[in-house]
Write a protein that holds these residues in place. Structure first.
Motif, PDB file in Angstrom:
ATOM      1  N   ILE A  72      -4.781   6.112 -10.986  1.00 53.80           N
ATOM      2  CA  ILE A  72      -5.397   4.890 -10.474  1.00 53.80           C
ATOM      3  C   ILE A  72      -5.558   3.886 -11.608  1.00 53.80           C
ATOM      4  O   ILE A  72      -5.376   4.211 -12.775  1.00 53.80           O
ATOM      5  CB  ILE A  72      -6.776   5.156  -9.815  1.00 53.80           C
ATOM      6  CG1 ILE A  72      -7.717   5.810 -10.840  1.00 53.80           C
ATOM      7  CG2 ILE A  72      -6.635   6.001  -8.575  1.00 53.80           C
ATOM      8  CD1 ILE A  72      -9.155   5.789 -10.400  1.00 53.80           C
ATOM      9  N   MET A 123       0.906   6.666  -6.873  1.00 52.41           N
ATOM     10  CA  MET A 123      -0.211   7.544  -7.215  1.00 52.41           C
ATOM     11  C   MET A 123       0.240   8.995  -7.159  1.00 52.41           C
ATOM     12  O   MET A 123      -0.076   9.806  -8.030  1.00 52.41           O
ATOM     13  CB  MET A 123      -1.382   7.302  -6.254  1.00 52.41           C
ATOM     14  CG  MET A 123      -2.112   5.991  -6.523  1.00 52.41           C
ATOM     15  SD  MET A 123      -3.227   5.542  -5.181  1.00 52.41           S
ATOM     16  CE  MET A 123      -4.609   6.630  -5.507  1.00 52.41           C
ATOM     17  N   LEU A 139       0.828  -1.210   0.000  1.00 51.47           N
ATOM     18  CA  LEU A 139       0.000   0.000   0.000  1.00 51.47           C
ATOM     19  C   LEU A 139       0.862   1.259   0.000  1.00 51.47           C
ATOM     20  O   LEU A 139       0.500   2.265  -0.600  1.00 51.47           O
ATOM     21  CB  LEU A 139      -0.935  -0.014   1.207  1.00 51.47           C
ATOM     22  CG  LEU A 139      -2.139  -0.944   1.064  1.00 51.47           C
ATOM     23  CD1 LEU A 139      -2.883  -1.054   2.378  1.00 51.47           C
ATOM     24  CD2 LEU A 139      -3.076  -0.446  -0.037  1.00 51.47           C
ATOM     25  N   ILE A 146      -3.030   8.184   1.915  1.00 54.08           N
ATOM     26  CA  ILE A 146      -2.513   6.806   1.887  1.00 54.08           C
ATOM     27  C   ILE A 146      -1.125   6.779   2.500  1.00 54.08           C
ATOM     28  O   ILE A 146      -0.822   5.977   3.382  1.00 54.08           O
ATOM     29  CB  ILE A 146      -2.435   6.268   0.436  1.00 54.08           C
ATOM     30  CG1 ILE A 146      -3.830   6.183  -0.197  1.00 54.08           C
ATOM     31  CG2 ILE A 146      -1.766   4.891   0.426  1.00 54.08           C
ATOM     32  CD1 ILE A 146      -3.823   5.677  -1.624  1.00 54.08           C
ATOM     33  N   LEU A 172      -7.760  -2.415  -4.886  1.00 58.28           N
ATOM     34  CA  LEU A 172      -8.085  -1.232  -4.078  1.00 58.28           C
ATOM     35  C   LEU A 172      -7.874   0.063  -4.837  1.00 58.28           C
ATOM     36  O   LEU A 172      -8.540   1.060  -4.595  1.00 58.28           O
ATOM     37  CB  LEU A 172      -7.191  -1.202  -2.830  1.00 58.28           C
ATOM     38  CG  LEU A 172      -7.692  -1.903  -1.567  1.00 58.28           C
ATOM     39  CD1 LEU A 172      -6.648  -1.754  -0.483  1.00 58.28           C
ATOM     40  CD2 LEU A 172      -9.009  -1.306  -1.111  1.00 58.28           C
ATOM     41  N   ILE A 173      -6.887   0.080  -5.730  1.00 57.59           N
ATOM     42  CA  ILE A 173      -6.639   1.312  -6.475  1.00 57.59           C
ATOM     43  C   ILE A 173      -7.212   1.184  -7.881  1.00 57.59           C
ATOM     44  O   ILE A 173      -6.732   1.787  -8.840  1.00 57.59           O
ATOM     45  CB  ILE A 173      -5.147   1.692  -6.516  1.00 57.59           C
ATOM     46  CG1 ILE A 173      -4.312   0.539  -7.085  1.00 57.59           C
ATOM     47  CG2 ILE A 173      -4.657   2.068  -5.125  1.00 57.59           C
ATOM     48  CD1 ILE A 173      -2.897   0.974  -7.467  1.00 57.59           C
ATOM     49  N   VAL A 227      -7.132   5.343   0.642  1.00 55.78           N
ATOM     50  CA  VAL A 227      -7.417   4.528  -0.532  1.00 55.78           C
ATOM     51  C   VAL A 227      -8.855   4.766  -0.996  1.00 55.78           C
ATOM     52  O   VAL A 227      -9.114   5.009  -2.175  1.00 55.78           O
ATOM     53  CB  VAL A 227      -7.207   3.034  -0.222  1.00 55.78           C
ATOM     54  CG1 VAL A 227      -7.777   2.174  -1.347  1.00 55.78           C
ATOM     55  CG2 VAL A 227      -5.733   2.738  -0.041  1.00 55.78           C
ATOM     56  N   PHE A 228      -9.778   4.706  -0.028  1.00 55.36           N
ATOM     57  CA  PHE A 228     -11.179   4.806  -0.434  1.00 55.36           C
ATOM     58  C   PHE A 228     -11.535   6.209  -0.904  1.00 55.36           C
ATOM     59  O   PHE A 228     -12.488   6.398  -1.645  1.00 55.36           O
ATOM     60  CB  PHE A 228     -12.088   4.359   0.714  1.00 55.36           C
ATOM     61  CG  PHE A 228     -11.961   2.889   0.989  1.00 55.36           C
ATOM     62  CD1 PHE A 228     -11.966   1.983  -0.071  1.00 55.36           C
ATOM     63  CD2 PHE A 228     -11.817   2.398   2.267  1.00 55.36           C
ATOM     64  CE1 PHE A 228     -11.823   0.630   0.148  1.00 55.36           C
ATOM     65  CE2 PHE A 228     -11.676   1.032   2.501  1.00 55.36           C
ATOM     66  CZ  PHE A 228     -11.678   0.146   1.439  1.00 55.36           C
ATOM     67  N   THR A 260      -4.438   4.540   6.139  1.00 52.40           N
ATOM     68  CA  THR A 260      -4.142   4.184   4.756  1.00 52.40           C
ATOM     69  C   THR A 260      -5.422   3.943   3.956  1.00 52.40           C
ATOM     70  O   THR A 260      -5.595   4.459   2.852  1.00 52.40           O
ATOM     71  CB  THR A 260      -3.283   2.910   4.713  1.00 52.40           C
ATOM     72  OG1 THR A 260      -2.217   3.048   5.647  1.00 52.40           O
ATOM     73  CG2 THR A 260      -2.719   2.684   3.327  1.00 52.40           C
ATOM     74  N   LEU A 261      -6.310   3.147   4.539  1.00 53.78           N
ATOM     75  CA  LEU A 261      -7.507   2.781   3.789  1.00 53.78           C
ATOM     76  C   LEU A 261      -8.460   3.963   3.606  1.00 53.78           C
ATOM     77  O   LEU A 261      -9.138   4.048   2.577  1.00 53.78           O
ATOM     78  CB  LEU A 261      -8.210   1.603   4.456  1.00 53.78           C
ATOM     79  CG  LEU A 261      -7.423   0.302   4.274  1.00 53.78           C
ATOM     80  CD1 LEU A 261      -8.075  -0.843   5.015  1.00 53.78           C
ATOM     81  CD2 LEU A 261      -7.283  -0.045   2.790  1.00 53.78           C
ATOM     82  N   MET A 300      -9.279   7.958  -2.551  1.00 52.78           N
ATOM     83  CA  MET A 300      -8.334   8.189  -3.652  1.00 52.78           C
ATOM     84  C   MET A 300      -7.436   9.395  -3.376  1.00 52.78           C
ATOM     85  O   MET A 300      -7.234  10.242  -4.227  1.00 52.78           O
ATOM     86  CB  MET A 300      -9.102   8.375  -4.983  1.00 52.78           C
ATOM     87  CG  MET A 300      -9.657   7.066  -5.507  1.00 52.78           C
ATOM     88  SD  MET A 300      -8.308   5.882  -5.810  1.00 52.78           S
ATOM     89  CE  MET A 300      -9.173   4.333  -5.661  1.00 52.78           C
ATOM     90  N   GLN A 301      -6.944   9.480  -2.178  1.00 51.75           N
ATOM     91  CA  GLN A 301      -6.084  10.583  -1.757  1.00 51.75           C
ATOM     92  C   GLN A 301      -4.678  10.040  -1.480  1.00 51.75           C
ATOM     93  O   GLN A 301      -4.411   9.551  -0.394  1.00 51.75           O
ATOM     94  CB  GLN A 301      -6.679  11.141  -0.464  1.00 51.75           C
ATOM     95  CG  GLN A 301      -6.810  12.632  -0.253  1.00 51.75           C
ATOM     96  CD  GLN A 301      -6.253  13.533  -1.308  1.00 51.75           C
ATOM     97  OE1 GLN A 301      -5.037  13.596  -1.471  1.00 51.75           O
ATOM     98  NE2 GLN A 301      -7.100  14.261  -2.012  1.00 51.75           N
ATOM     99  N   ARG A 308     -16.785  -4.399   1.853  1.00 49.65           N
ATOM    100  CA  ARG A 308     -17.462  -3.124   2.075  1.00 49.65           C
ATOM    101  C   ARG A 308     -18.949  -3.300   2.330  1.00 49.65           C
ATOM    102  O   ARG A 308     -19.541  -2.608   3.132  1.00 49.65           O
ATOM    103  CB  ARG A 308     -17.309  -2.245   0.842  1.00 49.65           C
ATOM    104  CG  ARG A 308     -16.024  -1.462   0.825  1.00 49.65           C
ATOM    105  CD  ARG A 308     -16.149  -0.597  -0.382  1.00 49.65           C
ATOM    106  NE  ARG A 308     -15.078   0.355  -0.526  1.00 49.65           N
ATOM    107  CZ  ARG A 308     -15.085   1.266  -1.497  1.00 49.65           C
ATOM    108  NH1 ARG A 308     -16.084   1.309  -2.341  1.00 49.65           N
ATOM    109  NH2 ARG A 308     -14.112   2.101  -1.615  1.00 49.65           N
ATOM    110  N   GLY A 310       0.608   4.179  -2.802  1.00 43.41           N
ATOM    111  CA  GLY A 310       0.423   5.587  -2.469  1.00 43.41           C
ATOM    112  C   GLY A 310       1.486   6.449  -3.127  1.00 43.41           C
ATOM    113  O   GLY A 310       1.190   7.476  -3.751  1.00 43.41           O
TER     114      GLY A 310
END
Lengths: 221, 372, 244
Positions: free
Chosen positions: A87, A76, A69, C207, A166-167, C199-200, C195-196, C202-203, A181, A73
């Protein structure tokens, strides 16, 4: 369990879609990772590059401990700053390439450095050039070890590719995250089980490939 | 009797008979070699002595006691054990390795260290330099030496050695064999020594037990094994013929001892005794005033008379400097003598040829042959 | 020396990244609520807590299990256990974590169980290999010298296997620090929450606010455990490694 089965029977095309996505992304990544890993691995075995080799291998070792992760990050962030799509497929593939080449690079280096000096001496004695030595002696002897690295790499990136959902990279991770979710247990089981089966199948297949590519003479040891 | 095997048998659960009714006895201070091709049961036989392999039939007596009635760990702590793969403990220093059994026996640390130092010197290693090194810092030959020193750790009366010099280069092996024989002269342990190398067996053994397919084929002195083989298998295995051919190439003058203690026939027996004590031997060659060979005199006979000539054994069996060794050897075997005088044409004494010398020549010939 | 420089450089990069993001003004004025230092600190602590609990359970079960299957009476269990570990390690960590939801429901316990199971594998494997790979001549020599079974285990086998077992624990810990981020998905706590969130939404910066400290934590723990491993390894075994 039952729910997952029902879902599979009702929407087999969805699972197939995720699986294909997953396979496609690891295929692209591993192809590039092999080329990169082997080239870098061979390059740092060169004379006078001991320090560089040490640095590269140590970096590779540490990189393996960095959670995926964090790399997502970072990628991205970098991709956004150069104006690329941050993404989906691109960051996922780049991350997989980076993780995938580490075991390949390490094994390539170890294997080539590990070739019995007597064989290299013999090769030189027969008048082989450095390049011929590499292609005719060192690489064939190193192939089984490189293949073991490749197998290791594939297993690792199948797992990371699942996280890459996730991405937005899709693949078998997608139903898992969607299930988590929305508390859809059927989707979680379907995704979890199928990605595990995929990993085990590919691992078994690579085990077989490893045997095929090992030169006959090296098999009995 | 230090070690006695009585109809010792090993049958594995699957029915394989590894050792079949093997019986022999080893006297205290003797080195007994177990010899044979691989799979003949020699190592199994040895490992039954310290009960690493449980016996399934017969008895083994150690110092008169039934070994199966002893505590097996106690038994092993009193039997030194050295193996081909050495098995030095890599996480312990040389000193700690040698001190393993003493420490199991509860010796205090200072005593263990002292013992380790002594043993290192005994096997020809500088104790100050090596005692704190780790096995990975030693050469193969040094590891073997430490392995032997470790087996001697708690000064056990018995040693079991399974090809202890097997895994090293031929030159170092010969040196270690020589050194070990020298050490054995001092320490006089009762030793069971396993090897598949006939030359090592001849060189090291007081007795050799030749085994085949789990059975004892011949238990004898090296000389008898070589020159009085019991059957065709023994003959083939020891390759007496080949060895003899090697001996044909050597003449007495190349190997004999020329400086030797003599006594004149007219001297007093008392004088002979003094000389023997001086030289530390128990026999002398008897010559006349012209230096001509007359016979032998042994320590035991000295008391029987006043003058040497009254008690000596006259003998006419001699060789010359140009006799070839295989002839000398068959002369020795037929006469039962362990030493032969070397004389000139006019019977003047020039030297002595002993069985040990021939034995040494034999191993040298074979080693030369092996390295060619 | 060079290695130390790389290690410290990387750590500084990760920590620097965290500091930079947390202090950014514009992110505070944006749509997303940024995490504060307090958030990161308490998340780091609960992250560590989760990892330590899972690891302690994994060690206390994994080491004895790996060693027990090398014992004569239990040797026939070695093949299934080692085979099972191999299969387990091939299964992606995400699958192991996710499957906890249908099995145990959402909650901290599910997260810890998932981490424990995944962390168990390298420990069992290395404990088994550490004992099993000891040169048989060494054990035979010890037997021949009259050591009891207990003495052989205590004085020979354990000291020789210890470095390998410690490596297993190190690998397991480092992996667990990373997987713990995902364990948040089934109810875990710690840096994964930050982190998540990133992720959710999209930043990427958010993250990294969670992932960079996680990476730093993994690297630091790996380094510390490696030092411990080194200090526990007999010098006799290190010399060998240096010569090989």
């Amino acid at each position: 369990m039952l729910g997952a089965w029902e879902y599979l029977v009702k929407h087999p095309e969805k699972l197939a879609g995720w699986a294909l996505e997953h396979l496609w992304i690891i295929l692209v990544a591993i192809t590039i990772a092999i080329i990169l890993g082997v080239i870098v691995g061979i390059y740092i075995t060169g004379r006078g590059k001991e320090h560089m080799a040490d640095t590269v291998l140590y970096l590779a070792e540490i990189m393996m401990t960095v959670p995926s992760l964090a790399l997502f990050g970072l990628l991205m962030l970098l991709l956004t700053s150069v104006g690329l799509k941050a993404i989906g497929f691109l960051p996922a593939v780049i991350a997989l390439i980076i993780y995938g080449q580490l075991p390949i690079l390490r094994n390539t280096y170890m294997a080539i450095r590990g070739v019995d000096p007597a064989m290299i001496e013999a090769g030189k004695g027969m008048g082989m050039t450095e390049r011929q030595l590499l292609v005719k002696v060192k690489l064939p002897l190193a192939v089984p070890v490189i293949m073991a690295g490749l197998r290791n790499a594939i297993v690792i990136i199948i797992g990371i590719a699942a996280i890459a959902a996730l991405i937005g990279a899709g693949g078998l991770g997608a139903p898992i995250f969607r299930g988590l979710r929305n508390a859809r247990m059927d989707l979680i089981i379907l995704g979890g089980v199928s990605v595990s089966i995929l990993a085990l199948l590919v691992d078994a297949f690579m085990n077989q490939v490893e045997r095929w590519v090992t030169p006959e003479g090296l098999k009995r040891r | 009797m230090m070690i006695k095997l009585d109809l010792v048998t090993k049958v594995y659960p699957d029915g394989t008979e590894a050792v079949k009714e093997v019986s022999f006895e080893v006297e205290a201070g003797e080195l007994c070699v177990l010899l044979g091709p691989s799979g003949c049961g020699k190592t199994t036989t040895m490992k039954m002595i310290n009960r690493l392999i449980p016996i399934t039939g017969g008895k083994i007596y150690i110092n008169g006691g039934d070994s199966t009635k002893m505590n097996e760990n106690e038994l092993r702590r009193n039997i030194g054990y050295a193996i081909q793969d050495i098995g030095l403990f890599p996480h312990m220093t040389v000193g700690q390795n040698i001190g393993t059994v003493p420490s199991l026996k509860g010796w205090p640390k200072a005593e263990r260290n002292k013992r380790a130092e002594e043993l290192l010197e005994l096997v020809g290693m500088n104790s100050g330099e090596f005692i704190d090194k780790y096995p990975s810092e030693l050469s193969g030959g040094q590891c073997q030496r430490v392995g032997v020193a470790r087996a001697l750790g708690a000064d056990p009366p018995i040693l079991l050695m399974d090809e202890p010099f097997g895994a090293i280069d031929p030159i170092t092996r010969v040196r270690l064999q020589d050194e070990f024989l020298k050490i054995q002269q001092d320490i006089k342990k009762t030793i069971i020594f396993v090897t598949h190398d006939i030359y090592e067996a001849i060189k090291m053994g007081d007795k050799v037990a030749l085994m085949k397919e789990g059975q004892l084929v011949q238990y004898d002195t090296p000389a008898n094994l070589l020159y009085r083989p019991k059957n065709e298998f023994v003959e083939d295995f020891v390759g007496a013929d080949r060895a003899l051919k090697g001996l044909q190439l050597i003449r007495v003058k190349e190997v004999m001892t020329s400086s030797l203690p003599t006594v004149k026939a007219d001297e007093k027996a008392e004088a002979a005794r003094e000389r023997m004590e001086q030289e530390g031997i128990d026999w002398l060659v008897v010559v006349n005033d012209d230096g001509k060979f007359l016979g032998w005199v042994g320590k035991a006979e000295l008391g029987k008379g006043e003058l040497v000539k009254e008690v000596m054994n006259s003998s006419a069996i001699t060789v010359t400097v140009n006799t070839v060794l295989n002839e000398a050897l068959s002369l020795m075997l037929s006469s039962g003598a362990n030493n032969l005088p070397v004389v000139s044409k006019d019977n003047r004494l020039q030297g002595v040829l002993s069985f040990d010398i021939i034995r040494k020549a034999l191993t040298e010939v074979s080693q030369r042959r092996q390295s060619e | 020396m060079r290695r130390r420089v790389i290690l410290i450089g990387l750590l500084m990069l990760l920590v620097g990244l965290t500091i930079w993001i947390t202090n950014l003004e514009w992110i505070k004025e944006g749509v997303y609520k940024p995490f504060t230092w307090g958030d990161i600190m308490s998340a780091t602590i609960s992250h560590l807590e989760m990892v330590v609990i899972a690891e302690l359970i994994a060690i206390s079960i994994g080491v004895p299990l790996g060693i027990l299957v090398t014992r004569p009476g239990l040797r026939r269990l070695a093949t299934p256990v080692v085979g099972g570990v191999g299969v387990g390690q091939t299964i992606p960590s995400l699958a192991v974590i996710a499957i906890m939801a249908p099995l145990l429901g959402f909650g901290l316990n599910s997260a810890i169980v998932a981490l424990f199971i995944y962390g168990l594998l390298p420990i069992v494997r290395n404990s088994y290999a550490g004992i099993n790979n000891i040169d048989s001549a060494i054990v035979e020599a010890a037997r021949g010298m009259g050591m009891t079974r207990g003495q052989i285990a205590r004085k020979i086998e354990l000291p020789l296997a210890l470095p390998v077992i410690m490596t297993g624990i190190r690998i397991s810990t480092v992996i667990t620090v990373g997987t713990a981020e995902l364990a948040v998905l089934v109810g875990g706590k710690g840096l994964g929450l930050i982190t998540l969130t990133g992720v959710f939404s999209m930043q990427p910066l958010t993250i990294l606010q969670g992932a960079a400290p996680t990476a730093a934590l993994a690297i630091t723990l790996g380094f510390i455990l490696e030092r411990i491993e080194n200090s526990m390894t007999s010098r006799g075994l290190k010399v060998k490694a240096a010569m090989a």
